[in-house]
Structures are given as structure tokens and as C-alpha cells.
Design a protein around this motif. Structure first.
Motif, PDB file in Angstrom:
ATOM      1  N   PHE A  77     -38.430  21.079  21.304  1.00  6.83           N
ATOM      2  CA  PHE A  77     -37.354  21.540  22.184  1.00  6.83           C
ATOM      3  C   PHE A  77     -37.129  20.585  23.346  1.00  6.83           C
ATOM      4  O   PHE A  77     -35.989  20.368  23.772  1.00  6.83           O
ATOM      5  CB  PHE A  77     -37.687  22.942  22.696  1.00  6.83           C
ATOM      6  N   ILE A  78     -38.209  20.015  23.883  1.00  8.75           N
ATOM      7  CA  ILE A  78     -38.050  19.122  25.034  1.00  8.75           C
ATOM      8  C   ILE A  78     -38.233  17.656  24.660  1.00  8.75           C
ATOM      9  O   ILE A  78     -38.227  16.785  25.535  1.00  8.75           O
ATOM     10  CB  ILE A  78     -39.002  19.493  26.189  1.00  8.75           C
ATOM     11  N   GLY A  79     -38.379  17.367  23.379  1.00  9.22           N
ATOM     12  CA  GLY A  79     -38.418  15.985  22.939  1.00  9.22           C
ATOM     13  C   GLY A  79     -39.741  15.274  23.143  1.00  9.22           C
ATOM     14  O   GLY A  79     -39.765  14.038  23.249  1.00  9.22           O
ATOM     15  N   ALA A  80     -40.852  16.011  23.187  1.00 12.64           N
ATOM     16  CA  ALA A  80     -42.161  15.369  23.304  1.00 12.64           C
ATOM     17  C   ALA A  80     -42.472  14.593  22.032  1.00 12.64           C
ATOM     18  O   ALA A  80     -41.999  14.935  20.940  1.00 12.64           O
ATOM     19  CB  ALA A  80     -43.243  16.418  23.566  1.00 12.64           C
ATOM     20  N   SER A  81     -43.276  13.544  22.151  1.00 16.69           N
ATOM     21  CA  SER A  81     -43.591  12.728  20.980  1.00 16.69           C
ATOM     22  C   SER A  81     -44.701  13.327  20.140  1.00 16.69           C
ATOM     23  O   SER A  81     -44.897  12.934  18.994  1.00 16.69           O
ATOM     24  CB  SER A  81     -43.981  11.316  21.423  1.00 16.69           C
ATOM     25  N   SER A  82     -45.455  14.286  20.717  1.00 18.49           N
ATOM     26  CA  SER A  82     -46.586  14.879  20.011  1.00 18.49           C
ATOM     27  C   SER A  82     -46.844  16.282  20.530  1.00 18.49           C
ATOM     28  O   SER A  82     -46.642  16.561  21.716  1.00 18.49           O
ATOM     29  CB  SER A  82     -47.840  14.019  20.208  1.00 18.49           C
ATOM     30  N   GLU A  83     -47.296  17.161  19.649  1.00 19.75           N
ATOM     31  CA  GLU A  83     -47.693  18.504  20.074  1.00 19.75           C
ATOM     32  C   GLU A  83     -48.898  18.462  21.011  1.00 19.75           C
ATOM     33  O   GLU A  83     -49.102  19.379  21.806  1.00 19.75           O
ATOM     34  CB  GLU A  83     -48.014  19.359  18.843  1.00 19.75           C
ATOM     35  N   GLN A  84     -49.683  17.389  20.932  1.00 18.57           N
ATOM     36  CA  GLN A  84     -50.833  17.247  21.822  1.00 18.57           C
ATOM     37  C   GLN A  84     -50.417  17.077  23.281  1.00 18.57           C
ATOM     38  O   GLN A  84     -51.238  17.218  24.183  1.00 18.57           O
ATOM     39  CB  GLN A  84     -51.684  16.056  21.393  1.00 18.57           C
ATOM     40  N   GLU A  85     -49.145  16.781  23.508  1.00 18.86           N
ATOM     41  CA  GLU A  85     -48.650  16.581  24.874  1.00 18.86           C
ATOM     42  C   GLU A  85     -48.186  17.877  25.525  1.00 18.86           C
ATOM     43  O   GLU A  85     -47.726  17.872  26.659  1.00 18.86           O
ATOM     44  CB  GLU A  85     -47.508  15.564  24.869  1.00 18.86           C
ATOM     45  N   ILE A  86     -48.309  18.998  24.804  1.00 24.18           N
ATOM     46  CA  ILE A  86     -47.863  20.301  25.313  1.00 24.18           C
ATOM     47  C   ILE A  86     -49.076  21.177  25.628  1.00 24.18           C
ATOM     48  O   ILE A  86     -49.840  21.550  24.734  1.00 24.18           O
ATOM     49  CB  ILE A  86     -46.951  21.010  24.296  1.00 24.18           C
TER      50      ILE A  86
END
Length: 408
Positions: A77-86
Motif C-alpha cells: 500500500f505504501i510502496g515499501a520494498s520489503s515486508e521486513q520494512e513494516i
């Protein structure tokens, strides 16, 4: 999906308040929830309620899949490059505090600078005050233009090579101004600083791409974007998060525990100590599904149309002062009506079934800059209509009559 169809999905909007159909104009404080989100929360507790990451039984597996599935939705949804960044948090406030307590206190030293703006919400001000006190760093503020916006020239003049952190709101919860955070990030990075963006008011209303913005950290709150309260997220660039220490310690975030030493799990779980807000995360995922179905571009366009209509109608009311820029503003209007206290305005409007916010909006330094103690605020979202604004204007005219002001 048109506005009438959207409104049908929000059960709370079908009630009367003080004998009038409810007009809810306080979405900047918290948004209402569509039936899909309510049902997602209900379904989790009725069918999948179990702790995540720990059990091998069916309910535990379903809960884990739903929880991590929600993380994937936030990342996309917010354009992060990886799920690890959430990192799931209680909201934007917690997200900012994690950065201020972990990253900031590790990198700041005496003489370093933290750059903010005077329009920041208290949650993006007080953590940095505390970080400055703990490290000897100095707080600096980008000055505001007369209309409450900021100029990139002032950003250039404020950020220096001694600046280590810039933290700025994307959309002001008082002025409605949309700050040029992408350009601010470029200036910050030119001086070697990192930037955090407070996305509490932007994420619900516009398309966000954290990689395009090139922000280092970004915080959001689920309850302002049709999700439940008590859930939000921190985005951080992976390289930064990997080198940060957790701020909460306990179960779930550990890898190996000895009597005298412990090690942490990999991202993102090292920042999620204890039992997480599982149901909230699942319902936030449902909220994201709903917002994407409506379309973020459609929501932003709808907000701007309502704001323009509200500005046109409200500025015709004699003795009413509107704060903030006349253009490039998001879906809210902050105002005062003559000498009537904002709490009195809100009370009379509530008697007419119109819900607005009154007070300092957790932005006391900005109130002092505006030279007022408090203001009233009407904020709009995808379920509001021009008829809602007409009701607001009629209620404001009644307020003037009640307090003896001449109608303009």
C-alpha cells in the motif's frame, strides 16, 4: 463506487444525533469504519483467535497467515520494498517514538541538529525534545510562510551539515497544508541527514510511495484510514532498521535467551515484543482492501472537491476566519467564528447533529504561531458530501444567531 454507495457501507452514519441525521466531520481525529472492517475484526475473534508465530495448531496457523498477510498489504500500500520494512505499532505516535528512542539516541551527539516545523503534532515534537535532552542535540525549526506553508528556500537555509534528523508532517492536521516531503528528503540527504515523515493525515487520503519519496522512516495510523484504533505501522529502510536496537523487550522478539545475554529475531519481529495487535492488523488489512477498491486517486480527488466547496461556502460567512493556505491543501478546514470559543461552536453544532473538532488539536506551538488559543476544525473523508457541508454552514449560521453575531 459513488459516495452514496460508500455511505451505505458505514453503519454509524445511519444514526441520528440530537434529533438530526449525523454529519460526521471529524475524520482527521479518527475515521469511521466500513462494514468490511468491522466484519474482518469480528471474523478473526470468532474463528481465528490465537497467538501468532508460536503454535502449530490450525487456529495459530490461520492467525499467523492473516497477521503476516496484513503486513504484506501495508507494505504494498505504501510502496515499501520489503515486508521486513513494516513494523506494526499502536499508531504513528509509537512509530515516531521508536525512531526517536532507538535510532536518534544512538546516532545523535552534542552539537547535532534535529530539524522540525512549527506545525508538527505533539507526537512528532515531544519525542524529539526528549531525544535532544538525552543526547545534547539541538532542535531547529523551518519557519512558516504567512499562510502556514513552508518554502524550500527556508528548508535549504535550515538544514545544515550538522543536521542528522529531519522529521516533518506530510499533511498538517490543523492547516491542511501538503508539505513537499520528497523535495525536503532530497535536501536532507544532500547534507547526510535522515528524514522521518509523519503520515498520519496523508496515508488515508492520497497515494503514498515511500520509495518515490525516498523517506528513511514513515509512520501511519490505522484508525484514520478506516481501520480500527490501536494499530499502525512504522516503515523504515531495511539497512537502518537492521542496525537499530529494539525499544521493547520480552517474548516474541527474541532469538536466543540466556541467563545473562539475549539475541534478537530478524526484522521485522525484533521490534514487536509481546503478543501483537493481531485482530487490529487483520482489520487494517481489510481497510486497505477497501481503500484500494475505492481508489486512492478517487479519494484524493473527492477530498479536494469537498475542501474547495467548503472553502467557498465558509469564507462567505461574515466573521469567520479560515487558517492555512487557500490552495494545495488537504481535506480539512480549520477556523474560528468571531469571538465565539471553538468549544461553544462545536457544542452548538453538535446540537444540530454536526460533529466537528475543537481545541488545540495537539499542536499548541502552532496555535501560538496563529495567535489563538484554540480553533474549530471540520475534516472530510470519502463518505462526506456537499450536503454535509451545507449542513455545517447552516449550523454555523445558527451559532452566529445564538451568540448574537450578525449573519453575513
Amino acid at each position: 463506487m459513488n459516495t452514496a454507495e460508500i455511505r451505505e457501507l458505514f453503519p454509524i452514519l445511519k444514526q441520528e444525533v440530537n434529533g438530526h441525521p449525523l454529519v460526521y466531520l471529524d475524520s482527521a481525529a479518527t475515521s469511521q469504519k466500513p462494514i468490511q472492517v468491522i466484519e474482518a475484526l469480528k471474523h478473526y475473534y470468532e474463528w481465528d483467535n490465537a497467538n501468532v508465530h508460536r503454535g502449530v495448531h490450525t487456529l495459530g496457523s490461520r492467525a499467523t497467515d492473516a497477521y503476516e498477510g496484513a503486513r504484506a498489504k501495508v507494505a504494498k500500500f505504501i510502496g515499501a520494498s520489503s515486508e521486513q520494512e513494516i513494523i506494526f505499532t499502536r499508531g504513528t505516535t509509537t512509530a515516531i517514538n521508536i525512531v526517536a528512542s532507538s535510532y536518534a539516541k544512538a546516532v545523535l551527539k552534542e552539537g547535532d541538529e534535529i530539524v522540525l516545523t512549527p506545525m508538527e503534532h505533539h507526537s512528532n515534537l515531544i519525542p524529539w525534545q526528549q531525544a535532544a535532552k538525552a543526547t545534547g542535540a539541538t532542535l531547529k525549526y523551518i519557519p512558516l510562510q504567512p499562510d502556514g506553508s513552508i518554502s524550500l528556500a527556508d528548508v535549504e537555509n535550515t538544514i545544515t551539515d550538522r543536521t542528522k534528523i529531519v522529521s516533518v508532517v506530510y499533511v498538517s492536521n490543523v492547516l491542511g497544508v501538503i508539505n513537499p516531503v520528497k523535495e525536503i528528503a532530497q535536501i536532507a540527504h544532500k547534507h547526510g541527514a535522515k528524514i522521518l515523515v509523519d503520515g498520519a493525515q496523508s496515508t488515508p487520503h492520497m497515494k503514498v510511495d515511500v520509495q518515490d519519496l525516498d523517506c528513511d522512516f514513515y509512520g501511519l495510523s490505522g484508525h484514520k484510514m478506516c481501520g480500527p484504533t490501536g494499530i499502525g505501522a512504522l516503515y523504515g529502510k531495511k539497512a537502518l532498521l537492521e542496525n537499530m536496537e529494539p525499544v521493547e523487550f520480552g517474548g516474541e522478539m527474541i532469538d536466543h535467551v540466556d541467563l545473562y545475554e539475549s539475541t534478537w529475531k530478524e526484522l521485522p519481529w525484533k521490534f514487536e515484543g509481546g503478543t501483537p495487535i493481531i485482530g487490529g492488523a487483520v482489520a487494517l488489512g481489510a481497510a486497505i482492501d477497501f481503500l484500494q477498491e475505492v481508489g486512492m486517486d478517487n479519494i484524493f480527488k473527492h477530498d479536494i472537491q469537498l475542501t474547495n466547496y467548503a472553502m467557498e461556502r465558509m469564507t462567505q460567512i461574515e466573521d469567520l476566519t479560515v487558517y492555512g493556505p487557500t490552495s494545495n491543501r488537504a481535506g480539512l478546514v480549520t477556523f474560528n467564528l468571531g469571538d465565539v470559543h471553538p468549544h461553544d461552536v462545536a457544542t452548538v453544532l453538535d446540537a444540530e447533529g454536526v460533529a466537528i473538532r475543537a481545541g488545540h488539536h495537539c499542536a499548541q506551538p502552532l496555535m501560538r504561531w496563529l495567535e489563538v488559543s484554540s480553533t474549530a476544525r471540520a475534516s472530510f473523508y470519502l463518505y462526506n458530501t456537499e450536503e454535509d457541508i451545507d449542513r455545517l454552514v447552516m449550523a454555523l449560521q445558527k451559532t452566529k444567531e445564538y451568540f448574537g453575531h450578525a449573519i453575513g
